[in-house]
Design a protein around this motif. Structure first.
Motif, PDB file in Angstrom:
ATOM      1  N   ARG A 132      45.244   9.410 -27.285  1.00 43.88           N
ATOM      2  CA  ARG A 132      43.911   9.428 -27.896  1.00 43.88           C
ATOM      3  C   ARG A 132      43.884   8.607 -29.189  1.00 43.88           C
ATOM      4  NH1 ARG A 132      40.317  12.287 -25.291  1.00 43.88           N
ATOM      5  NH2 ARG A 132      40.952  14.013 -23.942  1.00 43.88           N
ATOM      6  N   GLU A 141      34.865   4.781 -27.065  1.00 41.27           N
ATOM      7  CA  GLU A 141      33.832   5.519 -26.339  1.00 41.27           C
ATOM      8  C   GLU A 141      34.408   6.633 -25.454  1.00 41.27           C
ATOM      9  OE1 GLU A 141      32.339   1.646 -27.595  1.00 41.27           O
ATOM     10  OE2 GLU A 141      34.121   2.292 -26.497  1.00 41.27           O
ATOM     11  N   ALA A 142      35.704   6.563 -25.185  1.00 37.09           N
ATOM     12  CA  ALA A 142      36.324   7.537 -24.293  1.00 37.09           C
ATOM     13  C   ALA A 142      37.254   8.500 -25.022  1.00 37.09           C
ATOM     14  CB  ALA A 142      37.109   6.820 -23.194  1.00 37.09           C
ATOM     15  N   SER A 144      36.737  11.050 -26.800  1.00 37.19           N
ATOM     16  CA  SER A 144      36.327  12.456 -26.786  1.00 37.19           C
ATOM     17  C   SER A 144      36.068  12.972 -25.373  1.00 37.19           C
ATOM     18  CB  SER A 144      35.056  12.641 -27.627  1.00 37.19           C
ATOM     19  OG  SER A 144      35.278  12.256 -28.967  1.00 37.19           O
ATOM     20  N   SER A 145      36.571  12.288 -24.380  1.00 39.52           N
ATOM     21  CA  SER A 145      36.351  12.707 -22.991  1.00 39.52           C
ATOM     22  C   SER A 145      37.063  14.018 -22.713  1.00 39.52           C
ATOM     23  CB  SER A 145      36.847  11.636 -22.020  1.00 39.52           C
ATOM     24  OG  SER A 145      38.220  11.376 -22.229  1.00 39.52           O
ATOM     25  N   SER A 146      36.631  14.704 -21.654  1.00 43.52           N
ATOM     26  CA  SER A 146      37.180  16.015 -21.313  1.00 43.52           C
ATOM     27  C   SER A 146      38.667  15.925 -21.020  1.00 43.52           C
ATOM     28  CB  SER A 146      36.440  16.584 -20.102  1.00 43.52           C
ATOM     29  OG  SER A 146      37.056  17.746 -19.635  1.00 43.52           O
ATOM     30  N   ASP A 154      42.060  14.641 -16.109  1.00 44.01           N
ATOM     31  CA  ASP A 154      40.914  13.967 -16.715  1.00 44.01           C
ATOM     32  C   ASP A 154      40.780  12.549 -16.167  1.00 44.01           C
ATOM     33  OD1 ASP A 154      38.794  13.324 -18.242  1.00 44.01           O
ATOM     34  OD2 ASP A 154      39.883  13.187 -20.134  1.00 44.01           O
ATOM     35  N   ILE A 156      39.687   9.750 -17.383  1.00 41.37           N
ATOM     36  CA  ILE A 156      40.036   8.590 -18.191  1.00 41.37           C
ATOM     37  C   ILE A 156      41.493   8.206 -18.014  1.00 41.37           C
ATOM     38  CG2 ILE A 156      40.498  10.048 -20.206  1.00 41.37           C
ATOM     39  CD1 ILE A 156      39.151   6.408 -20.139  1.00 41.37           C
ATOM     40  N   TRP A 169      33.408   7.305 -10.370  1.00 38.42           N
ATOM     41  CA  TRP A 169      33.918   7.402 -11.728  1.00 38.42           C
ATOM     42  C   TRP A 169      34.486   6.070 -12.211  1.00 38.42           C
ATOM     43  CZ3 TRP A 169      32.812  10.687 -15.285  1.00 38.42           C
ATOM     44  CH2 TRP A 169      32.444  11.991 -14.950  1.00 38.42           C
ATOM     45  N   TRP A 173      33.382   4.109 -15.785  1.00 35.53           N
ATOM     46  CA  TRP A 173      34.276   3.617 -16.836  1.00 35.53           C
ATOM     47  C   TRP A 173      34.143   2.106 -17.009  1.00 35.53           C
ATOM     48  CZ3 TRP A 173      35.390   7.292 -19.785  1.00 35.53           C
ATOM     49  CH2 TRP A 173      35.766   8.549 -19.317  1.00 35.53           C
ATOM     50  N   LYS A 176      31.128   1.398 -19.087  1.00 32.39           N
ATOM     51  CA  LYS A 176      31.357   1.706 -20.498  1.00 32.39           C
ATOM     52  C   LYS A 176      32.223   0.649 -21.162  1.00 32.39           C
ATOM     53  CE  LYS A 176      30.800   6.736 -20.384  1.00 32.39           C
ATOM     54  NZ  LYS A 176      31.401   8.042 -20.708  1.00 32.39           N
TER      55      LYS A 176
END
Length: 396
Positions: A132, A141-142, A144-146, A154, A156, A169, A173, A176
């Motif tokens: 992270r 942009e990613a 804070s993804s789950s 997850d 990402i 999915w 991505w 984004k």
């Protein structure tokens, strides 16, 4: 009586190697074998002896050190350890509680899976944190993804590691990335981030496999009465697994009539004049779940220490942390509701006179943590009672 030093001088020591001839020699030496648990190395000897129908008893490493000192040996080698093991085994041959309990192969395999799951949890957190941190500059942009939870990986990390993923999915991505302000739009993902993502996917997929194995294990009819008791407290999968691994078989806490194991203390009398009864079964149950309290004194200082399984104690606290929230549990079982009421009462009894803490909505403070630890203690008592009821029903 032969002294330990004299026995050491006169005894013959067999050196057993990991060959078929030596294993056959080991099996022929006797019917009861005393061992020290030494991880994977001892499993070879344990499995060989159990398959041959021999009785195996384990002595804890700490007890072995005490018996070595009792023999007045301040040095350590295999031969002296063998004599200390034999000495301890001979003294307690008629007292099975002096030895570590042996788990069945199924329980032991499940316990090893639980240890692997704990190791994966410790491995996963730093991997996710490092990945992270990379996302902050490469693909903010990613960041804070789950996290995906326990049931899935997850998206990402699947996308960055180029692992199989739903086509929809992947398109999300990619859209984004086209609008990203990070370096991914011009340089792509760095090799370090790709490698971290691959490791995260591997660890999470393994955790999912272990969770599925746990769920399948709990459906075994042999553990039905355990699950009936666990249902009364809404225990989760991991809670059930560690408790089951520690307290199985439940018969170890009962006498020959299926009642709680008790022992009368002939020299101690209660207010009624009758001898006090020691609840041996309940005390052992507490010890298995890391809630055994032993007195500790040194000079004028007095107190107590908590011993037993640390993993079980942590899991009980985590259950209390999830269940005893700032608001009452939704649609709680009667036992959970009872524990929540006790939780609030314990906190209220500890409140200071200034009234800074609302007993109905206690904050995140040491008082709240103390209350959850108390809930874990009371859960053990109630769980033993529910297991005893479920066990008797299963025998009818």
């Amino acid at each position: 009586m032969l002294k330990a030093t004299d026995f050491y001088d006169q005894a013959y020591f067999y050196e057993i190697e990991t060959t078929l001839a030596h294993l056959e020699k080991l099996i022929s030496l006797g019917d009861i074998f005393i061992m020290e648990p030494t991880g994977n190395y001892s499993k070879l000897w344990l499995n060989t002896l159990l398959d041959a129908g021999k009785e195996v008893r384990f002595i804890s490493n700490r007890d072995l050190a005490s018996y070595r000192k009792l023999c007045q040996w301040d040095y350590k080698d295999d031969a002296h350890d063998a004599v200390a093991l034999a000495y301890c085994g001979w003294l307690h041959i008629d007292n099975p509680s002096a030895f570590l309990s042996l788990k069945t192969p199924e329980i032991n395999a499940t316990y090893q899976l639980f240890l692997e799951h704990e190791r994966l949890n410790r491995e996963l957190k730093p991997l996710v944190n490092r990945a992270r941190n990379k996302l902050h500059t490469e693909f903010p942009e990613a960041k804070s993804s789950s996290s995906g939870g326990n049931e899935r990986v997850d998206g990402i990390w699947l996308f960055i590691s180029n692992s199989p993923q739903h086509l929809g999915w992947q398109k999300v991505w990619l859209r984004k990335i086209k609008k990203s302000i990070g370096t991914v739009q011009t340089q792509g993902f760095s090799p370090q981030l790709v490698k971290l993502s691959q490791q995260i996917v591997r660890v999470k997929q393994r955790r999912i496999e272990i969770r599925q194995a746990f769920q399948e294990f709990l459906t075994n009819p042999k553990y039905r009465f355990y699950n009936e008791a666990f249902d009364q407290f809404d225990l989760g999968v991991y809670d059930r697994i560690i408790i089951l691994c520690q307290v199985h078989p439940f018969e170890q806490f009962l006498d020959s009539d299926g009642k709680e194991l008790r022992k009368i203390k002939p020299r101690k009398f209660g207010p009624s004049g009758k001898p006090i009864t020691k609840r041996v079964g309940l005390n052992r149950f507490h010890a298995c779940l890391g809630k055994a309290i032993k007195p500790w004194e040194s000079g004028k200082k007095k107190g107590h220490i908590v011993t037993g399984s640390v993993l079980a104690r942590i899991q009980l606290y985590l259950w209390a942390r999830r269940t005893m929230a700032m608001t009452p549990p939704k649609n709680p079982k009667p036992r959970v509701k009872e524990l929540y009421s006790r939780y609030l009462n314990d906190i209220q009894a500890k409140l200071t006179d200034d009234g800074k803490i609302d007993p109905n909505y206690p904050g995140n403070n040491s008082l709240k943590q103390w209350g959850k630890a108390r809930v874990g203690d009371k859960l053990v008592k109630l769980l033993f009672k529910e297991l005893l009821i479920a066990y008797r029903k299963s025998k009818q």
